[in-house]
Design an enzyme around this catalytic site. Structure first.
Site, PDB file in Angstrom:
ATOM      1  NE  ARG A 122      -4.080  -1.117   0.202  1.00 57.12           N
ATOM      2  CZ  ARG A 122      -5.092  -1.456   0.965  1.00 57.12           C
ATOM      3  NH1 ARG A 122      -4.920  -2.224   2.000  1.00 57.12           N
ATOM      4  NH2 ARG A 122      -6.302  -1.024   0.704  1.00 57.12           N
ATOM      5  CB  SER A 133      -7.952   1.084  -2.416  1.00 59.36           C
ATOM      6  OG  SER A 133      -7.087   1.075  -1.324  1.00 59.36           O
TER       7      SER A 133
HETATM    8  P1  NAD Z   1      -8.596  -3.562   6.230  1.00 60.50           P
HETATM    9  O1  NAD Z   1      -9.635  -3.951   5.223  1.00 60.50           O
HETATM   10  O2  NAD Z   1      -7.477  -4.486   6.500  1.00 60.50           O
HETATM   11  O3  NAD Z   1      -9.349  -3.258   7.628  1.00 60.50           O
HETATM   12  C1  NAD Z   1     -10.409  -2.344   7.714  1.00 60.50           C
HETATM   13  C2  NAD Z   1     -10.284  -1.528   8.984  1.00 60.50           C
HETATM   14  O4  NAD Z   1     -10.543  -2.360  10.127  1.00 60.50           O
HETATM   15  C3  NAD Z   1      -8.904  -0.903   9.211  1.00 60.50           C
HETATM   16  O5  NAD Z   1      -9.038   0.495   9.294  1.00 60.50           O
HETATM   17  C4  NAD Z   1      -8.452  -1.531  10.539  1.00 60.50           C
HETATM   18  O6  NAD Z   1      -7.698  -0.616  11.333  1.00 60.50           O
HETATM   19  C5  NAD Z   1      -9.777  -1.855  11.201  1.00 60.50           C
HETATM   20  N1  NAD Z   1      -9.710  -2.839  12.296  1.00 60.50           N
HETATM   21  C6  NAD Z   1      -8.996  -3.982  12.379  1.00 60.50           C
HETATM   22  N2  NAD Z   1      -9.223  -4.585  13.569  1.00 60.50           N
HETATM   23  C7  NAD Z   1     -10.107  -3.814  14.235  1.00 60.50           C
HETATM   24  C8  NAD Z   1     -10.726  -3.900  15.523  1.00 60.50           C
HETATM   25  N3  NAD Z   1     -10.479  -4.903  16.357  1.00 60.50           N
HETATM   26  N4  NAD Z   1     -11.578  -2.910  15.889  1.00 60.50           N
HETATM   27  C9  NAD Z   1     -11.833  -1.882  15.045  1.00 60.50           C
HETATM   28  N5  NAD Z   1     -11.294  -1.740  13.836  1.00 60.50           N
HETATM   29  C10 NAD Z   1     -10.436  -2.702  13.441  1.00 60.50           C
HETATM   30  O7  NAD Z   1      -7.987  -2.131   5.918  1.00 60.50           O
HETATM   31  P2  NAD Z   1      -7.959  -1.281   4.575  1.00 60.50           P
HETATM   32  O8  NAD Z   1      -9.231  -0.594   4.372  1.00 60.50           O
HETATM   33  O9  NAD Z   1      -7.461  -2.140   3.475  1.00 60.50           O
HETATM   34  O10 NAD Z   1      -6.860  -0.181   4.938  1.00 60.50           O
HETATM   35  C11 NAD Z   1      -5.741  -0.511   5.740  1.00 60.50           C
HETATM   36  C12 NAD Z   1      -4.809   0.653   5.840  1.00 60.50           C
HETATM   37  O11 NAD Z   1      -4.153   0.887   4.611  1.00 60.50           O
HETATM   38  C13 NAD Z   1      -5.455   1.957   6.233  1.00 60.50           C
HETATM   39  O12 NAD Z   1      -4.570   2.636   7.096  1.00 60.50           O
HETATM   40  C14 NAD Z   1      -5.530   2.721   4.953  1.00 60.50           C
HETATM   41  O13 NAD Z   1      -5.577   4.105   5.139  1.00 60.50           O
HETATM   42  C15 NAD Z   1      -4.233   2.262   4.319  1.00 60.50           C
HETATM   43  N6  NAD Z   1      -4.225   2.412   2.872  1.00 60.50           N
HETATM   44  C16 NAD Z   1      -3.143   3.001   2.276  1.00 60.50           C
HETATM   45  C17 NAD Z   1      -3.111   3.145   0.903  1.00 60.50           C
HETATM   46  C18 NAD Z   1      -1.946   3.767   0.221  1.00 60.50           C
HETATM   47  O14 NAD Z   1      -1.184   4.448   0.833  1.00 60.50           O
HETATM   48  N7  NAD Z   1      -1.793   3.500  -1.036  1.00 60.50           N
HETATM   49  C19 NAD Z   1      -4.165   2.698   0.141  1.00 60.50           C
HETATM   50  C20 NAD Z   1      -5.254   2.092   0.785  1.00 60.50           C
HETATM   51  C21 NAD Z   1      -5.253   1.937   2.154  1.00 60.50           C
END
Ligand code: NAD
Length: 379
Positions: A122, A133
Protein backbone atom coordinates in the site's frame (compact mmCIF):
# COMPACT_ATOMS: atom_id res chain seq x y z
CA UNK A 1 2.86 -10.64 -24.61
CA UNK A 2 -0.35 -12.68 -24.97
CA UNK A 3 -2.91 -11.74 -22.34
CA UNK A 4 -6.01 -13.85 -21.84
CA UNK A 5 -9.26 -13.03 -20.04
CA UNK A 6 -11.82 -15.73 -19.26
CA UNK A 7 -15.43 -15.48 -18.19
CA UNK A 8 -15.43 -15.67 -14.38
CA UNK A 9 -16.89 -18.95 -13.14
CA UNK A 10 -18.40 -18.08 -9.72
CA UNK A 11 -22.19 -17.78 -9.78
CA UNK A 12 -22.17 -14.44 -7.91
CA UNK A 13 -19.40 -12.92 -10.03
CA UNK A 14 -20.57 -10.33 -12.53
CA UNK A 15 -17.26 -8.53 -13.05
CA UNK A 16 -14.69 -9.01 -15.80
CA UNK A 17 -10.95 -8.60 -15.29
CA UNK A 18 -10.21 -6.35 -18.29
CA UNK A 19 -12.65 -3.95 -19.93
CA UNK A 20 -12.38 -2.82 -23.59
CA UNK A 21 -10.89 0.55 -22.54
CA UNK A 22 -7.79 -1.24 -21.13
CA UNK A 23 -7.71 -3.78 -23.97
CA UNK A 24 -7.33 -0.92 -26.45
CA UNK A 25 -4.27 0.39 -24.58
CA UNK A 26 -2.66 -3.06 -24.34
CA UNK A 27 -3.18 -3.67 -28.05
CA UNK A 28 -1.78 -0.23 -28.93
CA UNK A 29 1.34 -1.15 -26.91
CA UNK A 30 1.85 -4.24 -29.11
CA UNK A 31 0.30 -6.97 -26.94
CA UNK A 32 -2.15 -9.63 -28.07
CA UNK A 33 -5.40 -9.89 -26.08
CA UNK A 34 -7.79 -12.80 -26.28
CA UNK A 35 -11.11 -12.80 -24.46
CA UNK A 36 -13.46 -15.70 -23.88
CA UNK A 37 -16.80 -15.15 -25.62
CA UNK A 38 -19.33 -13.51 -23.30
CA UNK A 39 -16.74 -12.67 -20.61
CA UNK A 40 -17.81 -9.04 -20.25
CA UNK A 41 -21.55 -9.31 -20.83
CA UNK A 42 -22.58 -8.91 -17.18
CA UNK A 43 -20.21 -5.95 -16.82
CA UNK A 44 -21.72 -4.15 -19.82
CA UNK A 45 -19.08 -5.10 -22.42
CA UNK A 46 -20.15 -7.15 -25.44
CA UNK A 47 -17.88 -9.31 -27.59
CA UNK A 48 -18.22 -6.65 -30.30
CA UNK A 49 -16.95 -3.99 -27.87
CA UNK A 50 -13.87 -6.15 -27.24
CA UNK A 51 -13.33 -6.80 -30.95
CA UNK A 52 -13.55 -3.09 -31.65
CA UNK A 53 -10.88 -2.55 -28.99
CA UNK A 54 -8.61 -5.02 -30.81
CA UNK A 55 -9.16 -8.26 -28.88
CA UNK A 56 -9.65 -11.71 -30.40
CA UNK A 57 -12.82 -13.43 -29.14
CA UNK A 58 -12.86 -17.20 -28.74
CA UNK A 59 -15.09 -19.85 -27.19
CA UNK A 60 -12.26 -22.39 -27.08
CA UNK A 61 -11.01 -22.20 -23.48
CA UNK A 62 -8.29 -24.79 -23.97
CA UNK A 63 -6.78 -22.96 -26.92
CA UNK A 64 -6.98 -19.64 -25.08
CA UNK A 65 -5.16 -21.03 -22.05
CA UNK A 66 -2.44 -22.69 -24.08
CA UNK A 67 -1.40 -19.46 -25.70
CA UNK A 68 -1.61 -17.28 -22.55
CA UNK A 69 1.59 -15.69 -21.26
CA UNK A 70 -0.57 -13.92 -18.70
CA UNK A 71 -4.04 -14.89 -17.51
CA UNK A 72 -5.83 -11.98 -15.86
CA UNK A 73 -8.70 -12.96 -13.62
CA UNK A 74 -10.80 -11.45 -10.83
CA UNK A 75 -10.94 -14.56 -8.65
CA UNK A 76 -8.68 -17.54 -8.12
CA UNK A 77 -8.93 -19.63 -11.32
CA UNK A 78 -10.01 -23.21 -10.67
CA UNK A 79 -7.60 -26.14 -10.79
CA UNK A 80 -8.72 -27.23 -14.26
CA UNK A 81 -7.92 -23.81 -15.70
CA UNK A 82 -4.51 -23.72 -14.00
CA UNK A 83 -3.65 -27.21 -15.25
CA UNK A 84 -4.15 -26.07 -18.86
CA UNK A 85 -1.83 -23.08 -18.74
CA UNK A 86 1.65 -23.51 -20.17
CA UNK A 87 4.54 -23.96 -17.71
CA UNK A 88 5.82 -20.57 -16.54
CA UNK A 89 2.48 -18.89 -17.30
CA UNK A 90 1.58 -15.93 -15.11
CA UNK A 91 -1.74 -15.51 -13.34
CA UNK A 92 -2.77 -12.10 -11.99
CA UNK A 93 -5.82 -12.23 -9.71
CA UNK A 94 -7.23 -11.86 -6.21
CA UNK A 95 -5.69 -15.10 -4.94
CA UNK A 96 -6.21 -14.82 -1.14
CA UNK A 97 -2.74 -16.37 -0.51
CA UNK A 98 -2.79 -15.66 3.23
CA UNK A 99 -6.38 -16.84 3.77
CA UNK A 100 -6.43 -19.80 1.35
CA UNK A 101 -2.76 -20.74 0.91
CA UNK A 102 -3.68 -24.37 0.16
CA UNK A 103 -5.08 -23.25 -3.19
CA UNK A 104 -1.54 -22.34 -4.31
CA UNK A 105 -0.84 -26.06 -4.70
CA UNK A 106 -2.05 -25.94 -8.32
CA UNK A 107 0.48 -23.19 -9.11
CA UNK A 108 3.26 -25.30 -7.62
CA UNK A 109 2.21 -28.48 -9.44
CA UNK A 110 1.95 -26.73 -12.81
CA UNK A 111 5.12 -24.61 -12.52
CA UNK A 112 3.15 -21.36 -12.74
CA UNK A 113 3.73 -17.83 -11.47
CA UNK A 114 1.11 -16.24 -9.21
CA UNK A 115 0.76 -12.51 -8.75
CA UNK A 116 -1.62 -11.77 -5.92
CA UNK A 117 -3.36 -8.41 -6.14
CA UNK A 118 -3.95 -8.42 -2.37
CA UNK A 119 -0.20 -8.43 -1.74
CA UNK A 120 0.62 -5.26 -3.65
CA UNK A 121 2.20 -2.94 -1.07
CA UNK A 122 0.00 0.00 0.00
CA UNK A 123 2.58 2.58 -1.15
CA UNK A 124 2.10 5.84 -3.00
CA UNK A 125 3.72 4.40 -6.15
CA UNK A 126 1.37 1.42 -6.09
CA UNK A 127 -1.81 3.43 -5.60
CA UNK A 128 -2.86 3.11 -9.25
CA UNK A 129 -2.68 -0.70 -8.88
CA UNK A 130 -4.55 -0.95 -5.58
CA UNK A 131 -7.41 -3.31 -6.39
CA UNK A 132 -8.23 -3.78 -2.69
CA UNK A 133 -8.94 -0.08 -2.29
CA UNK A 134 -10.99 0.03 -5.50
CA UNK A 135 -13.17 -2.90 -4.44
CA UNK A 136 -13.44 -1.75 -0.80
CA UNK A 137 -14.64 1.66 -1.99
CA UNK A 138 -17.45 0.02 -3.93
CA UNK A 139 -18.34 -2.40 -1.11
CA UNK A 140 -18.48 0.42 1.47
CA UNK A 141 -20.81 2.44 -0.73
CA UNK A 142 -23.04 -0.53 -1.56
CA UNK A 143 -23.24 -1.63 2.09
CA UNK A 144 -25.03 1.62 2.94
CA UNK A 145 -27.42 1.22 -0.01
CA UNK A 146 -28.16 -2.36 1.05
CA UNK A 147 -28.86 -1.27 4.62
CA UNK A 148 -30.97 1.66 3.45
CA UNK A 149 -33.08 -0.63 1.29
CA UNK A 150 -33.72 -3.00 4.22
CA UNK A 151 -34.23 -0.40 6.97
CA UNK A 152 -37.85 0.35 7.89
CA UNK A 153 -36.93 4.02 8.32
CA UNK A 154 -35.38 6.82 6.23
CA UNK A 155 -31.82 8.06 6.68
CA UNK A 156 -32.24 11.85 6.49
CA UNK A 157 -34.07 14.08 8.90
CA UNK A 158 -37.38 15.19 7.35
CA UNK A 159 -39.46 18.13 8.39
CA UNK A 160 -42.98 17.54 7.18
CA UNK A 161 -46.47 18.87 7.87
CA UNK A 162 -46.98 15.75 9.98
CA UNK A 163 -44.00 16.63 12.14
CA UNK A 164 -40.26 16.03 12.12
CA UNK A 165 -38.63 12.67 11.55
CA UNK A 166 -35.19 12.38 13.15
CA UNK A 167 -32.23 11.15 11.07
CA UNK A 168 -31.22 7.50 11.31
CA UNK A 169 -28.11 6.64 13.30
CA UNK A 170 -25.46 4.66 11.41
CA UNK A 171 -22.48 3.15 13.20
CA UNK A 172 -19.46 2.10 11.14
CA UNK A 173 -16.95 -0.25 12.74
CA UNK A 174 -13.52 -0.28 11.06
CA UNK A 175 -12.59 2.95 9.32
CA UNK A 176 -10.29 1.76 6.54
CA UNK A 177 -11.16 2.23 2.87
CA UNK A 178 -14.58 0.50 2.97
CA UNK A 179 -15.53 2.01 6.32
CA UNK A 180 -14.68 5.56 5.26
CA UNK A 181 -16.68 5.15 2.06
CA UNK A 182 -19.62 3.82 4.09
CA UNK A 183 -19.36 6.82 6.41
CA UNK A 184 -19.23 9.24 3.47
CA UNK A 185 -22.23 7.59 1.78
CA UNK A 186 -24.34 7.50 4.94
CA UNK A 187 -23.49 11.16 5.59
CA UNK A 188 -24.50 12.10 2.03
CA UNK A 189 -27.84 10.42 2.68
CA UNK A 190 -28.30 12.50 5.83
CA UNK A 191 -27.67 9.97 8.60
CA UNK A 192 -25.99 10.78 11.89
CA UNK A 193 -22.84 8.69 11.75
CA UNK A 194 -20.38 7.35 14.31
CA UNK A 195 -17.17 5.51 13.47
CA UNK A 196 -14.79 3.28 15.37
CA UNK A 197 -11.34 1.88 14.66
CA UNK A 198 -8.40 0.68 16.69
CA UNK A 199 -5.98 2.78 14.63
CA UNK A 200 -5.88 6.24 16.16
CA UNK A 201 -5.04 7.73 12.73
CA UNK A 202 -8.50 6.74 11.53
CA UNK A 203 -10.03 9.31 13.92
CA UNK A 204 -9.03 12.29 11.83
CA UNK A 205 -10.40 10.73 8.64
CA UNK A 206 -13.70 9.85 10.33
CA UNK A 207 -14.12 13.36 11.73
CA UNK A 208 -13.25 14.95 8.40
CA UNK A 209 -16.32 13.23 6.93
CA UNK A 210 -18.60 14.81 9.52
CA UNK A 211 -18.93 11.72 11.70
CA UNK A 212 -18.11 11.25 15.37
CA UNK A 213 -15.10 9.05 16.21
CA UNK A 214 -15.49 6.75 19.19
CA UNK A 215 -12.25 6.59 21.10
CA UNK A 216 -10.92 3.74 23.15
CA UNK A 217 -8.45 5.27 25.54
CA UNK A 218 -4.73 4.76 24.85
CA UNK A 219 -5.30 2.36 21.99
CA UNK A 220 -3.46 2.63 18.73
CA UNK A 221 -3.07 -0.74 17.07
CA UNK A 222 -1.41 0.50 13.90
CA UNK A 223 0.90 -2.17 12.48
CA UNK A 224 3.00 -2.69 9.36
CA UNK A 225 1.97 -0.86 6.17
CA UNK A 226 -0.80 1.14 7.90
CA UNK A 227 -2.82 -2.02 8.62
CA UNK A 228 -4.21 -2.84 12.07
CA UNK A 229 -2.39 -5.42 14.16
CA UNK A 230 -4.03 -7.93 16.46
CA UNK A 231 -4.81 -6.66 19.93
CA UNK A 232 -5.06 -8.55 23.23
CA UNK A 233 -8.33 -10.00 24.53
CA UNK A 234 -8.43 -7.48 27.41
CA UNK A 235 -8.49 -4.57 24.95
CA UNK A 236 -10.94 -6.42 22.69
CA UNK A 237 -13.27 -6.81 25.67
CA UNK A 238 -13.15 -3.06 26.32
CA UNK A 239 -13.83 -2.42 22.63
CA UNK A 240 -16.81 -4.80 22.67
CA UNK A 241 -18.29 -3.07 25.73
CA UNK A 242 -18.03 0.31 24.01
CA UNK A 243 -19.53 -1.09 20.82
CA UNK A 244 -22.40 -2.79 22.66
CA UNK A 245 -23.33 0.55 24.25
CA UNK A 246 -23.22 2.32 20.89
CA UNK A 247 -25.10 -0.49 19.11
CA UNK A 248 -28.11 0.01 21.37
CA UNK A 249 -28.73 3.44 19.80
CA UNK A 250 -27.85 2.55 16.20
CA UNK A 251 -30.43 1.87 13.49
CA UNK A 252 -27.75 0.41 11.27
CA UNK A 253 -24.27 -0.98 11.86
CA UNK A 254 -21.77 -1.54 9.07
CA UNK A 255 -18.70 -3.54 10.03
CA UNK A 256 -15.51 -3.67 7.98
CA UNK A 257 -12.81 -4.56 10.54
CA UNK A 258 -10.12 -6.88 9.18
CA UNK A 259 -6.55 -7.91 9.88
CA UNK A 260 -4.80 -9.30 6.78
CA UNK A 261 -4.28 -13.06 6.95
CA UNK A 262 -6.23 -13.49 10.21
CA UNK A 263 -9.81 -14.25 11.15
CA UNK A 264 -11.76 -10.98 11.35
CA UNK A 265 -12.21 -9.84 14.96
CA UNK A 266 -15.63 -10.40 16.54
CA UNK A 267 -16.74 -6.97 17.67
CA UNK A 268 -20.55 -7.08 17.61
CA UNK A 269 -21.57 -9.78 20.04
CA UNK A 270 -24.93 -11.53 20.39
CA UNK A 271 -25.50 -9.29 23.43
CA UNK A 272 -24.92 -6.18 21.27
CA UNK A 273 -27.39 -7.45 18.64
CA UNK A 274 -29.94 -8.11 21.40
CA UNK A 275 -29.51 -4.53 22.61
CA UNK A 276 -30.51 -3.18 19.18
CA UNK A 277 -34.04 -2.04 18.23
CA UNK A 278 -36.28 -4.33 16.18
CA UNK A 279 -35.94 -3.51 12.48
CA UNK A 280 -32.29 -2.50 12.81
CA UNK A 281 -29.86 -3.75 10.19
CA UNK A 282 -26.27 -4.95 10.37
CA UNK A 283 -24.19 -5.28 7.20
CA UNK A 284 -21.03 -7.25 7.96
CA UNK A 285 -18.42 -6.75 5.25
CA UNK A 286 -15.93 -9.07 6.96
CA UNK A 287 -18.08 -12.14 6.22
CA UNK A 288 -15.49 -13.75 3.92
CA UNK A 289 -13.03 -13.84 6.84
CA UNK A 290 -15.38 -15.06 9.53
CA UNK A 291 -17.36 -11.85 10.14
CA UNK A 292 -17.26 -9.07 12.75
CA UNK A 293 -20.68 -9.97 14.14
CA UNK A 294 -20.99 -13.09 16.25
CA UNK A 295 -24.28 -14.01 14.54
CA UNK A 296 -23.27 -13.36 10.89
CA UNK A 297 -23.52 -16.15 8.35
CA UNK A 298 -21.74 -15.49 5.03
CA UNK A 299 -24.20 -14.73 2.22
CA UNK A 300 -27.22 -15.43 4.40
CA UNK A 301 -29.75 -13.15 6.05
CA UNK A 302 -30.02 -13.79 9.77
CA UNK A 303 -33.09 -12.46 11.61
CA UNK A 304 -32.30 -12.30 15.32
CA UNK A 305 -35.22 -10.89 17.32
CA UNK A 306 -36.13 -8.60 14.43
CA UNK A 307 -32.56 -7.40 13.79
CA UNK A 308 -31.47 -8.33 10.27
CA UNK A 309 -27.83 -9.30 9.74
CA UNK A 310 -26.34 -9.45 6.25
CA UNK A 311 -22.86 -10.71 5.49
CA UNK A 312 -22.42 -10.47 1.72
CA UNK A 313 -18.96 -11.66 0.72
CA UNK A 314 -18.80 -10.15 -2.76
CA UNK A 315 -20.61 -6.81 -2.71
CA UNK A 316 -18.24 -5.16 -5.20
CA UNK A 317 -19.47 -7.62 -7.85
CA UNK A 318 -22.99 -6.21 -7.52
CA UNK A 319 -21.79 -2.99 -9.18
CA UNK A 320 -20.04 -4.80 -12.04
CA UNK A 321 -19.56 -1.98 -14.55
CA UNK A 322 -17.63 0.35 -12.27
CA UNK A 323 -16.00 -2.48 -10.32
CA UNK A 324 -14.65 -3.98 -13.58
CA UNK A 325 -13.53 -0.59 -14.84
CA UNK A 326 -11.50 0.10 -11.69
CA UNK A 327 -10.15 -3.46 -11.47
CA UNK A 328 -9.11 -3.34 -15.11
CA UNK A 329 -7.32 0.00 -14.74
CA UNK A 330 -5.51 -1.25 -11.62
CA UNK A 331 -4.37 -4.43 -13.39
CA UNK A 332 -3.30 -2.52 -16.50
CA UNK A 333 -1.10 -0.30 -14.32
CA UNK A 334 0.44 -3.40 -12.75
CA UNK A 335 1.04 -5.09 -16.12
CA UNK A 336 3.18 -2.15 -17.21
CA UNK A 337 5.68 -3.29 -14.58
CA UNK A 338 5.96 -6.75 -16.10
CA UNK A 339 7.08 -5.65 -19.54
CA UNK A 340 10.36 -4.17 -20.71
CA UNK A 341 10.99 -3.34 -24.38
CA UNK A 342 7.88 -5.28 -25.35
CA UNK A 343 9.06 -8.47 -23.60
CA UNK A 344 7.93 -10.05 -20.31
CA UNK A 345 10.48 -9.20 -17.65
CA UNK A 346 9.90 -9.95 -13.94
CA UNK A 347 12.20 -7.64 -12.01
CA UNK A 348 12.12 -8.75 -8.38
CA UNK A 349 14.16 -5.76 -7.28
CA UNK A 350 10.91 -3.82 -7.74
CA UNK A 351 9.10 -3.75 -4.37
CA UNK A 352 5.66 -4.03 -5.99
CA UNK A 353 6.48 -7.19 -7.92
CA UNK A 354 8.56 -8.56 -5.07
CA UNK A 355 5.63 -8.15 -2.67
CA UNK A 356 2.87 -9.41 -4.93
CA UNK A 357 4.50 -12.36 -6.70
CA UNK A 358 3.75 -15.16 -4.25
CA UNK A 359 4.76 -18.09 -6.47
CA UNK A 360 7.40 -17.94 -9.20
CA UNK A 361 7.59 -20.83 -11.66
CA UNK A 362 6.18 -23.24 -9.11
CA UNK A 363 8.19 -22.02 -6.07
CA UNK A 364 6.56 -20.08 -3.24
CA UNK A 365 8.68 -16.96 -2.85
CA UNK A 366 6.87 -14.92 -0.22
CA UNK A 367 7.72 -15.66 3.43
CA UNK A 368 4.28 -14.95 4.94
CA UNK A 369 2.61 -16.98 2.22
CA UNK A 370 5.07 -19.86 2.71
CA UNK A 371 4.45 -19.90 6.48
CA UNK A 372 0.66 -19.94 6.04
CA UNK A 373 0.91 -22.57 3.27
CA UNK A 374 3.03 -24.89 5.42
CA UNK A 375 0.84 -24.36 8.48
CA UNK A 376 -2.26 -25.22 6.44
CA UNK A 377 -0.55 -28.34 5.05
CA UNK A 378 0.28 -29.66 8.51
CA UNK A 379 -3.20 -28.96 9.97
P1 NAD B 1 -8.60 -3.56 6.23
O1 NAD B 1 -9.64 -3.95 5.22
O2 NAD B 1 -7.48 -4.49 6.50
O3 NAD B 1 -9.35 -3.26 7.63
C1 NAD B 1 -10.41 -2.34 7.71
C2 NAD B 1 -10.28 -1.53 8.98
O4 NAD B 1 -10.54 -2.36 10.13
C3 NAD B 1 -8.90 -0.90 9.21
O5 NAD B 1 -9.04 0.50 9.29
C4 NAD B 1 -8.45 -1.53 10.54
O6 NAD B 1 -7.70 -0.62 11.33
C5 NAD B 1 -9.78 -1.85 11.20
N1 NAD B 1 -9.71 -2.84 12.30
C6 NAD B 1 -9.00 -3.98 12.38
N2 NAD B 1 -9.22 -4.58 13.57
C7 NAD B 1 -10.11 -3.81 14.24
C8 NAD B 1 -10.73 -3.90 15.52
N3 NAD B 1 -10.48 -4.90 16.36
N4 NAD B 1 -11.58 -2.91 15.89
C9 NAD B 1 -11.83 -1.88 15.04
N5 NAD B 1 -11.29 -1.74 13.84
C10 NAD B 1 -10.44 -2.70 13.44
O7 NAD B 1 -7.99 -2.13 5.92
P2 NAD B 1 -7.96 -1.28 4.58
O8 NAD B 1 -9.23 -0.59 4.37
O9 NAD B 1 -7.46 -2.14 3.47
O10 NAD B 1 -6.86 -0.18 4.94
C11 NAD B 1 -5.74 -0.51 5.74
C12 NAD B 1 -4.81 0.65 5.84
O11 NAD B 1 -4.15 0.89 4.61
C13 NAD B 1 -5.46 1.96 6.23
O12 NAD B 1 -4.57 2.64 7.10
C14 NAD B 1 -5.53 2.72 4.95
O13 NAD B 1 -5.58 4.11 5.14
C15 NAD B 1 -4.23 2.26 4.32
N6 NAD B 1 -4.23 2.41 2.87
C16 NAD B 1 -3.14 3.00 2.28
C17 NAD B 1 -3.11 3.14 0.90
C18 NAD B 1 -1.95 3.77 0.22
O14 NAD B 1 -1.18 4.45 0.83
N7 NAD B 1 -1.79 3.50 -1.04
C19 NAD B 1 -4.17 2.70 0.14
C20 NAD B 1 -5.25 2.09 0.79
C21 NAD B 1 -5.25 1.94 2.15
Amino acid sequence: MQIVVLKESAADEFRVALVPESVKKFVAAGNGISVEAGAGLLAGASDTNYEQAGAVISSNREELLQKADVLVSINHPDEEVLSKLKKGGIVIALLRPLDEPEKLQAFIENGLTAISLEMIPRTTRAQAMDVLSSMATIAGYKAVLLATEKLPRMLPMMTTAAGTIPPARVFVVGAGVAGLQAIATARRLGAVVEGFDIRAAAGEAVRSLGAKFLELENINAEGEGGYAKEIGEDVMDKARQLLTKTAANADCIITTAQIPGKRAPILITKEAVEAMKRGSVIVDLAGANGGNCELSKPNEIVNHNGVFIYAPTNLAATIPVHASQLFSRNVAALCNLLVKDGELNLDFSDDILNGSCVVHQGEIRNERTKTNYELRKTN
